[in-house]
Scaffold this motif. Structure first.
Motif, short mmCIF file in Angstrom:
data_model
loop_
_atom_site.label_atom_id
_atom_site.label_comp_id
_atom_site.label_asym_id
_atom_site.label_seq_id
_atom_site.Cartn_x
_atom_site.Cartn_y
_atom_site.Cartn_z
N ASN A 9 4.47 -1.04 5.19
CA ASN A 9 3.48 -1.81 4.25
C ASN A 9 2.44 -2.19 5.60
O ASN A 9 1.58 -2.48 5.17
N LEU B 23 -4.83 1.85 6.09
CA LEU B 23 -5.91 2.74 4.69
C LEU B 23 -7.02 1.60 3.97
O LEU B 23 -6.27 0.65 4.55
N TYR C 42 -1.96 7.35 -6.97
CA TYR C 42 -2.43 7.79 -5.29
C TYR C 42 -1.64 6.24 -4.17
O TYR C 42 -2.73 5.68 -3.51
N ARG C 43 -0.70 6.30 -3.84
CA ARG C 43 0.16 5.55 -2.71
C ARG C 43 1.16 6.73 -2.09
O ARG C 43 1.60 7.24 -3.20
N ASP D 215 -9.83 4.67 0.43
CA ASP D 215 -8.29 5.37 0.68
C ASP D 215 -7.74 5.55 -0.62
O ASP D 215 -7.05 6.56 -0.59
N LEU D 216 -7.62 4.62 -1.57
CA LEU D 216 -6.86 4.17 -2.26
C LEU D 216 -7.02 4.74 -3.89
O LEU D 216 -6.47 4.13 -4.84
N LYS E 210 0.96 -1.25 -0.02
CA LYS E 210 0.12 0.13 -0.29
C LYS E 210 0.94 1.68 0.25
O LYS E 210 -0.01 2.21 -0.29
N SER F 10 2.47 11.43 1.21
CA SER F 10 1.58 10.77 1.43
C SER F 10 0.47 10.99 0.58
O SER F 10 0.42 12.42 -0.30
#
Length: 464
Positions: free
Chosen positions: A419, A426, A356-357, A430-431, A330, A375
């Motif tokens: 991770n 997460l 988008y991580r 959220d991702l 993630k 972030s």
């Protein structure tokens, strides 16, 4: 409906204000009619009286003062502003800007040696210092007073450095009612307190550092940015005039985008590629000739930075394709030998946006390796680094942008552990990048009046 009626604005603008958590008419009026009258009292910082007394005492006793800065726009503008303010009360302060690659962020390990050599009695940090416990302890032991002005996260309260005074709005004990000032914003409050005036003529410099540092443009930062952009477009500073001319944006209406994407990267380029002294010299230039020379140096640094950045970005994406399993990871953590440390932050930022991580990009060395971290919306990076600190030699920063130093042998363990934390913190949602939409509007609602009303919400940026 109440806002629309009382303020005499459209329902669209009224809804946009409500969406920004503005819930009362005085709040709405203050948001729309930004004024330096609404700047907070600098003396509401609990340590401000003490800091000002130490500085004024130094002026009276003709003691040597040094300002220790940082190599980015925020740190450089803070240093220039404080240096100029001290000069007005008779202190010709020495200054020190660390080298990003040779020394890294924060107080250098040899700061005591430098301070003793120059017979410094007071050291003032700008945009750094809150994580330099060891170095400040050494300085104090050698009877050098230290004033820390910083805006970075502080970690555990017990880890605060033993400085003479600390001015940092992120501290619970700061007494200050607005926590999101940039480093130059904190230095500005100190300068206001020293001079006893608003120093609104210096907002060109303060807005430059504030906007470039991507702090939320809410509260006091909104005042700094809005008033500062007006002053920036008609600045009298030789260095800024030369930079604006060189960048081809003279006589334009200044927006945050001009600072974030045109002026900021040029000032930052010097500290990314070499020492930040050229940017400092530019902002302190006294004549147009001198300013033009430094503006051209920065232009050259910026072109070199873009070239290196493109190459590293290509190599980084290649590594991600080979090493990162998005079901498992993630957080993207990648490392490669000889990546230029000066551009890691930009690369991390672009990768975090693309995939988008949260992204951590590390330049490998034989012993300690440096990395930059960026972030996404729902992941507090600084907290995650704090929870993995046993694998790190050093780290610092904010909730969404940070830097770290790590031993080569610890990278795999760190990658696994951060991770593991990300899996706990997460969700899959959220991702997913999301687009925040304020409201739906029909085409018939959109007219020239609405456009001019929307302009009342400027300046746009983080948090607005």
């Amino acid at each position: 409906d109440k806002f629309s009626h009382e303020l005499g604005v459209s329902k669209i603008l009224a809804q946009l204000l409500v969406n920004r958590n503005i819930t009362s008419l005085p709040q709405a009026e203050r948001f729309l009619n930004v004024s330096t009258r609404h700047l907070l009292d600098p003396f509401s910082f609990s340590d401000m009286h003490k800091a000002v007394n130490l500085i004024k005492q130094a002026a009276k006793n003709k003691e040597r003062v040094m300002i220790f800065g940082d190599y980015d726009v925020d740190g450089i503008t803070a240093l220039v502003l404080l240096k100029e303010t001290l000069k007005k009360i008779g202190i010709d302060a020495a200054h020190y800007l660390p080298h990003r690659i040779k020394e890294g962020y924060g107080l250098s390990k040899n700061i005591l040696h430098i301070a003793k050599q120059k017979n410094i009695k007071i050291l003032i940090t700008v945009d750094c210092g809150i994580s330099n416990h060891k170095e400040i302890k050494e300085l104090r032991r050698n009877h050098i007073k230290v004033i820390v002005t910083d805006h970075h996260e502080t970690g555990a309260i017990s880890e605060l450095p033993p400085a003479s005074c600390i001015i940092n709005p992120k501290l619970k004990s700061s007494g200050y009612k607005y926590r999101d000032l940039a480093g130059v914003g904190v230095a500005y409050k100190l300068c206001q307190a020293i001079s006893g005036s608003t120093l609104s003529e210096d907002l060109d410099l303060v807005s430059l550092g504030t906007i470039a540092d991507s702090v939320p443009l809410t509260g006091e930062n909104r005042i700094i940015a809005k008033e500062g952009l007006l002053r920036l477009s008609r600045t009298k500073r030789a260095g800024l005039c030369a930079l604006i001319e060189n960048a081809g944006i003279k006589n334009k209406k200044f927006t945050c985008a001009y600072v974030s994407f045109i002026l900021g990267p040029r000032i930052n380029a010097s500290g990314r590629m070499d020492t930040a002294e050229a940017s400092l010299d530019l902002l302190m230039s006294q004549t147009p000739e001198e300013a033009i020379k430094f503006a051209e140096i920065l232009e050259g640094h910026n072109r070199a930075r873009q070239k290196i950045e493109r190459k590293i970005l290509e190599e980084a994406e290649d590594l991600i394709n080979k090493e990162i399993n998005f079901k498992e990871h993630k957080i993207i953590v990648i490392a490669k030998k000889a990546w230029h440390q000066g551009v890691l932050g930009i690369v991390a930022s672009k990768l975090a946006e693309k995939f988008y991580r949260p992204t951590i990009v590390i330049s490998l060395n034989e012993d300690s390796c440096r990395g930059s971290c960026r972030s996404i919306k729902n992941f507090h990076l600084f907290q995650a680094l704090s929870d993995c600190k046993k694998f790190l030699n050093a780290f610092g920063g904010h909730s969404h942008a940070a830097g770290l130093v790590i031993a080569k042998d610890n990278i795999e363990d760190f990658k696994r552990n951060i991770n593991r934390l990300a899996h706990e913190r997460l969700s899959l949602e959220d991702l997913l990048p999301s687009l925040e939409i304020d409201m739906e509007a029909g085409f018939r609602d959109l007219n020239e009046q609405i456009i001019s009303e929307l302009e009342m919400l400027e300046p746009f940026g983080v948090g607005n």
